[in-house]
Design a protein around this motif. Structure first.
Motif, PDB file in Angstrom:
ATOM      1  N   TYR A 147      12.495   4.951 -39.614  1.00  0.00           N
ATOM      2  CA  TYR A 147      13.748   4.809 -38.869  1.00  0.00           C
ATOM      3  C   TYR A 147      14.728   5.895 -39.295  1.00  0.00           C
ATOM      4  O   TYR A 147      14.930   6.110 -40.500  1.00  0.00           O
ATOM      5  CB  TYR A 147      14.435   3.472 -39.169  1.00  0.00           C
ATOM      6  CG  TYR A 147      13.712   2.254 -38.677  1.00  0.00           C
ATOM      7  CD1 TYR A 147      14.018   1.693 -37.447  1.00  0.00           C
ATOM      8  CD2 TYR A 147      12.727   1.656 -39.454  1.00  0.00           C
ATOM      9  CE1 TYR A 147      13.357   0.563 -37.001  1.00  0.00           C
ATOM     10  CE2 TYR A 147      12.064   0.527 -39.010  1.00  0.00           C
ATOM     11  CZ  TYR A 147      12.379  -0.017 -37.783  1.00  0.00           C
ATOM     12  OH  TYR A 147      11.728  -1.132 -37.337  1.00  0.00           O
ATOM     13  N   CYS A 149      18.242   6.490 -40.193  1.00  0.00           N
ATOM     14  CA  CYS A 149      19.171   5.452 -40.669  1.00  0.00           C
ATOM     15  C   CYS A 149      20.399   6.058 -41.347  1.00  0.00           C
ATOM     16  O   CYS A 149      20.957   5.478 -42.280  1.00  0.00           O
ATOM     17  CB  CYS A 149      18.424   4.488 -41.592  1.00  0.00           C
ATOM     18  SG  CYS A 149      19.147   2.842 -41.637  1.00  0.00           S
ATOM     19  N   ALA A 266      18.876  -1.753 -34.529  1.00  0.00           N
ATOM     20  CA  ALA A 266      20.308  -1.650 -34.217  1.00  0.00           C
ATOM     21  C   ALA A 266      21.115  -1.372 -35.480  1.00  0.00           C
ATOM     22  O   ALA A 266      22.060  -0.576 -35.467  1.00  0.00           O
ATOM     23  CB  ALA A 266      20.798  -2.934 -33.544  1.00  0.00           C
ATOM     24  N   CYS A 268      20.144   0.211 -38.151  1.00  0.00           N
ATOM     25  CA  CYS A 268      19.967   1.610 -38.563  1.00  0.00           C
ATOM     26  C   CYS A 268      20.741   2.559 -37.649  1.00  0.00           C
ATOM     27  O   CYS A 268      21.278   3.559 -38.119  1.00  0.00           O
ATOM     28  CB  CYS A 268      18.482   1.977 -38.632  1.00  0.00           C
ATOM     29  SG  CYS A 268      17.776   1.661 -40.273  1.00  0.00           S
ATOM     30  N   ASP A 269      20.809   2.248 -36.367  1.00  0.00           N
ATOM     31  CA  ASP A 269      21.649   3.073 -35.487  1.00  0.00           C
ATOM     32  C   ASP A 269      23.113   2.975 -35.915  1.00  0.00           C
ATOM     33  O   ASP A 269      23.844   3.960 -35.938  1.00  0.00           O
ATOM     34  CB  ASP A 269      21.505   2.620 -34.029  1.00  0.00           C
ATOM     35  CG  ASP A 269      20.261   3.204 -33.373  1.00  0.00           C
ATOM     36  OD1 ASP A 269      19.524   3.956 -34.040  1.00  0.00           O
ATOM     37  OD2 ASP A 269      20.034   2.913 -32.185  1.00  0.00           O
ATOM     38  N   ARG A 270      23.531   1.760 -36.243  1.00  0.00           N
ATOM     39  CA  ARG A 270      24.905   1.575 -36.713  1.00  0.00           C
ATOM     40  C   ARG A 270      25.144   2.364 -38.003  1.00  0.00           C
ATOM     41  O   ARG A 270      26.185   3.001 -38.174  1.00  0.00           O
ATOM     42  CB  ARG A 270      25.158   0.085 -36.965  1.00  0.00           C
ATOM     43  CG  ARG A 270      26.560  -0.193 -37.398  1.00  0.00           C
ATOM     44  CD  ARG A 270      26.800  -1.662 -37.705  1.00  0.00           C
ATOM     45  NE  ARG A 270      28.142  -2.018 -37.286  1.00  0.00           N
ATOM     46  CZ  ARG A 270      28.762  -3.133 -37.639  1.00  0.00           C
ATOM     47  NH1 ARG A 270      28.145  -4.036 -38.375  1.00  0.00           N
ATOM     48  NH2 ARG A 270      29.991  -3.369 -37.236  1.00  0.00           N
ATOM     49  N   THR A 272      23.632   5.016 -38.915  1.00  0.00           N
ATOM     50  CA  THR A 272      23.641   6.443 -38.581  1.00  0.00           C
ATOM     51  C   THR A 272      25.035   6.867 -38.129  1.00  0.00           C
ATOM     52  O   THR A 272      25.567   7.889 -38.570  1.00  0.00           O
ATOM     53  CB  THR A 272      22.591   6.731 -37.487  1.00  0.00           C
ATOM     54  OG1 THR A 272      21.306   6.330 -37.977  1.00  0.00           O
ATOM     55  CG2 THR A 272      22.561   8.207 -37.130  1.00  0.00           C
TER      56      THR A 272
ATOM     57  N   THR B  56      20.685  -5.124 -26.453  1.00  0.00           N
ATOM     58  CA  THR B  56      20.608  -5.288 -27.907  1.00  0.00           C
ATOM     59  C   THR B  56      21.087  -6.674 -28.322  1.00  0.00           C
ATOM     60  O   THR B  56      20.446  -7.352 -29.135  1.00  0.00           O
ATOM     61  CB  THR B  56      21.459  -4.203 -28.608  1.00  0.00           C
ATOM     62  OG1 THR B  56      20.864  -2.925 -28.376  1.00  0.00           O
ATOM     63  CG2 THR B  56      21.549  -4.445 -30.109  1.00  0.00           C
ATOM     64  N   ALA B 267      26.235  -3.867 -32.007  1.00  0.00           N
ATOM     65  CA  ALA B 267      25.703  -3.391 -30.723  1.00  0.00           C
ATOM     66  C   ALA B 267      26.618  -2.324 -30.127  1.00  0.00           C
ATOM     67  O   ALA B 267      26.147  -1.357 -29.522  1.00  0.00           O
ATOM     68  CB  ALA B 267      25.529  -4.558 -29.758  1.00  0.00           C
ATOM     69  N   ASP B 269      28.547  -0.275 -31.909  1.00  0.00           N
ATOM     70  CA  ASP B 269      28.326   0.937 -32.709  1.00  0.00           C
ATOM     71  C   ASP B 269      27.042   1.635 -32.259  1.00  0.00           C
ATOM     72  O   ASP B 269      26.981   2.856 -32.154  1.00  0.00           O
ATOM     73  CB  ASP B 269      28.232   0.590 -34.201  1.00  0.00           C
ATOM     74  CG  ASP B 269      29.605   0.430 -34.834  1.00  0.00           C
ATOM     75  OD1 ASP B 269      30.618   0.596 -34.133  1.00  0.00           O
ATOM     76  OD2 ASP B 269      29.660   0.136 -36.041  1.00  0.00           O
ATOM     77  N   ARG B 270      26.018   0.841 -32.010  1.00  0.00           N
ATOM     78  CA  ARG B 270      24.762   1.413 -31.527  1.00  0.00           C
ATOM     79  C   ARG B 270      24.972   2.105 -30.178  1.00  0.00           C
ATOM     80  O   ARG B 270      24.458   3.198 -29.943  1.00  0.00           O
ATOM     81  CB  ARG B 270      23.721   0.296 -31.376  1.00  0.00           C
ATOM     82  CG  ARG B 270      22.388   0.809 -30.938  1.00  0.00           C
ATOM     83  CD  ARG B 270      21.371  -0.294 -30.721  1.00  0.00           C
ATOM     84  NE  ARG B 270      20.063   0.188 -31.132  1.00  0.00           N
ATOM     85  CZ  ARG B 270      18.912  -0.412 -30.854  1.00  0.00           C
ATOM     86  NH1 ARG B 270      18.911  -1.552 -30.190  1.00  0.00           N
ATOM     87  NH2 ARG B 270      17.772   0.094 -31.243  1.00  0.00           N
ATOM     88  N   TYR B 274      24.392   5.939 -29.056  1.00  0.00           N
ATOM     89  CA  TYR B 274      23.533   6.211 -27.897  1.00  0.00           C
ATOM     90  C   TYR B 274      24.215   7.159 -26.910  1.00  0.00           C
ATOM     91  O   TYR B 274      23.640   8.159 -26.482  1.00  0.00           O
ATOM     92  CB  TYR B 274      23.176   4.896 -27.195  1.00  0.00           C
ATOM     93  CG  TYR B 274      22.536   5.099 -25.840  1.00  0.00           C
ATOM     94  CD1 TYR B 274      21.191   5.441 -25.734  1.00  0.00           C
ATOM     95  CD2 TYR B 274      23.282   4.981 -24.671  1.00  0.00           C
ATOM     96  CE1 TYR B 274      20.608   5.651 -24.493  1.00  0.00           C
ATOM     97  CE2 TYR B 274      22.707   5.189 -23.426  1.00  0.00           C
ATOM     98  CZ  TYR B 274      21.372   5.522 -23.344  1.00  0.00           C
ATOM     99  OH  TYR B 274      20.807   5.740 -22.118  1.00  0.00           O
TER     100      TYR B 274
END
Lengths: 350, 350
Positions: A147, A149, A266, A268-270, A272, B56, B267, B269-270, B274
């Protein structure tokens, strides 16, 4: 009700409670993981990103999915997490693909590239230009789920005791330097070595190294390099952005429920976004602090940056020769960057 | 067991099942919301970001928390969601703070500012420089909970039928233009009007406007402006990045469980990551497409950009005069940007 009947009624109730508990346990799917962190949690930005990721997973799952954070060295040494995650000895680990180059040099391209892209461009290539797919395929060979992250903003180019008036002044210097950038510095006569964060200050103090690069200004501040080396150079051409990773043992990943898989991605996206944005917000105060302590902030001239870049082109041409993964990934990144330049050169104010 | 005892045993079991169901319902806390979207879901980047956010929340909650997406116009007109969210007539809405300037001009600063910051700097100010706190306070006055839930990359500066050789060529043009940038264009003799996305092409075709700006290249592509206006200008100085928002009725927000509150924030933040990254990845192909259709890509000269910026400084000085919120927010953003420049000017390669 007779005493006998009470007993049956109670037994019926207990039986159902038992079933309900099982049902709830299955539904809740209590997950408990250990996470090895390659950075101590008290290091700003790179250290606290995994703890915020873990916190999101815990809170958003209502405590169903808990990941316990272990400091570097508690379970395995800082950067040595690849094999334990692969075998399942570790459920998961947090670090950067750059730590895995001894397994396959090509992992370097998923971490940071000298004269490489900034965060937006780098993530665009990873996510929509094929980078992440290639990374997943490579890690998958060793039963590891990868991931993105975290992504860190630029590092500084280094701390020197004396001003570097021409690149000839680099000749003969002993310097702590990381990864591919080190090979570039060596072309200018620098003798490089890789020291762990905590070993740098004593080495500078003793004079066993003359200079060092390490991380972002706010991170370097905590290590106190400014007390010894009063010339801080920018920009960090060797690491304009650095992708950080969560690695998960493939079997542990597959055992997760679909909601927990979604939540982990989600989170890990946060994380990031957090590292990128917190990183952007945290550097100017550190630079001001360093200036207040008598540090001179220098920017390499465009001419000198061009010399570093020319040396880098020689290094990379040599490095990818023997590695098919590296050839393929470098070609993909290079093609994407050529396309992206159409957008970068037009879309943005300078 | 006697028949009578069976009955009691069954009753005991049923009573417990009843309790268990109640417990599970409370724990699961099934949430069903409606979300009004200001952009149609088939518009690239800005249209599909709320659907990925919703997805999400749905998946990571195992279907406990479902948000139903409504296209613009289905519940309320595209940009007219502020009052319905405030009253609770809408649970939630997706758009940009820029749509709420008729409520308070100061909302503009949370959306996009001419000659304003890029994504990293803008989010750094919002999250760690006080911007988000001020936004939350302002929306809170009307019982609205504000989330950053997307950030779009730069727009193009506009589509013109004829080349703009000097800024004098702008005089007398009728142009579709949005927000604060429109006031800048008016200083160069442009007569501006605001048209909804779908109304622009017919107006260009009929000649009721001579030129238009609208969005990013990939978004503009779908509207087909290139078929009529063959000169596309860059960079979009009027919108270098645009923050998008999720607004939630305060009462609906407060009724959420803690895990659902955490999930919604994660979600968004994701979704922010994105939109930023997908946006960065999607523009160069659109520019290439436009070129293949005979469009000339122009970049404003530095001298002309300086003239636009000088006009903008006049506009903003005038605009904030009468609004205490705007004065405070503009001062905060301006101070942050001065600090950030220390980092930007040193940390990054050009």
């Amino acid at each position: 009700m007779s005493r006998r009947c009470w007993r049956y009624a109670l037994a019926g109730a207990v039986a159902v409670v038992g079933l309900a508990s099982i049902a709830t346990d299955t539904q809740a799917e209590r997950v408990r993981w250990k996470l090895h962190a390659a950075y101590a949690s008290n290091i700003p930005i790179i250290g606290d990103t995994p703890t915020m990721m873990i916190d999101t997973v815990d809170k958003a799952s209502g405590g169903e999915f808990k990941i316990k954070h272990f400091e570097p060295g508690a379970l395995v040494p800082g950067n040595a997490y690849y094999d334990p995650v692969s075998s399942g000895a570790l459920d998961s680990a947090y670090g950067t693909p750059g730590f895995n180059v001894n397994k396959n040099f090509a992992y370097a391209f998923f971490a940071s590239v000298p004269f490489g892209p900034r965060a937006g461009e780098y993530l665009a290539w990873m996510r929509y230009g094929g980078g992440e797919d290639m990374a997943r395929e490579m890690y998958g060979r060793d039963s590891i789920r990868f991931y993105i992250c975290g992504i860190a903003p630029p590092e500084t180019s280094g701390w020197f005791r004396n001003e570097i008036k021409t690149l000839d002044d680099l000749k003969g210097l002993k310097m702590r330097f990381f990864g591919l950038g080190a090979k570039v510095m060596e072309k200018f006569g620098v003798s490089t070595q890789l020291l762990a964060g905590g070993d740098i200050y004593p080495a500078l103090e003793l004079g066993s190294i003359d200079a060092t690069e390490f991380s972002m200004p706010v991170t370097d501040q905590g290590y106190g390099f400014y007390q010894i080396a009063k010339h801080n150079y920018f920009p960090g051409w060797h690491q304009q952005s650095t992708i950080n990773e969560l690695l998960v043992n493939q079997g542990k990943y597959e055992a997760l429920s679909d909601p927990h898989k979604e939540l982990l991605a989600a989170a890990c996206d946060r994380a990031t976004l957090y590292m990128f944005v917190k990183g952007e917000a945290s550097q100017f105060d550190a630079i001001k602090f360093h200036q207040s302590k008598g540090v001179t902030i220098h920017r390499w001239s465009d001419a000198n940056l061009a010399k570093f870049e020319a040396a880098w082109q020689e290094v990379i041409a040599d490095e990818i020769k023997e590695n098919e993964d590296a050839k393929k990934i470098w070609a993909s990144l290079s093609a994407f960057r050529k396309d992206y330049a159409i957008w970068k050169d037009n879309g943005y104010l300078k």
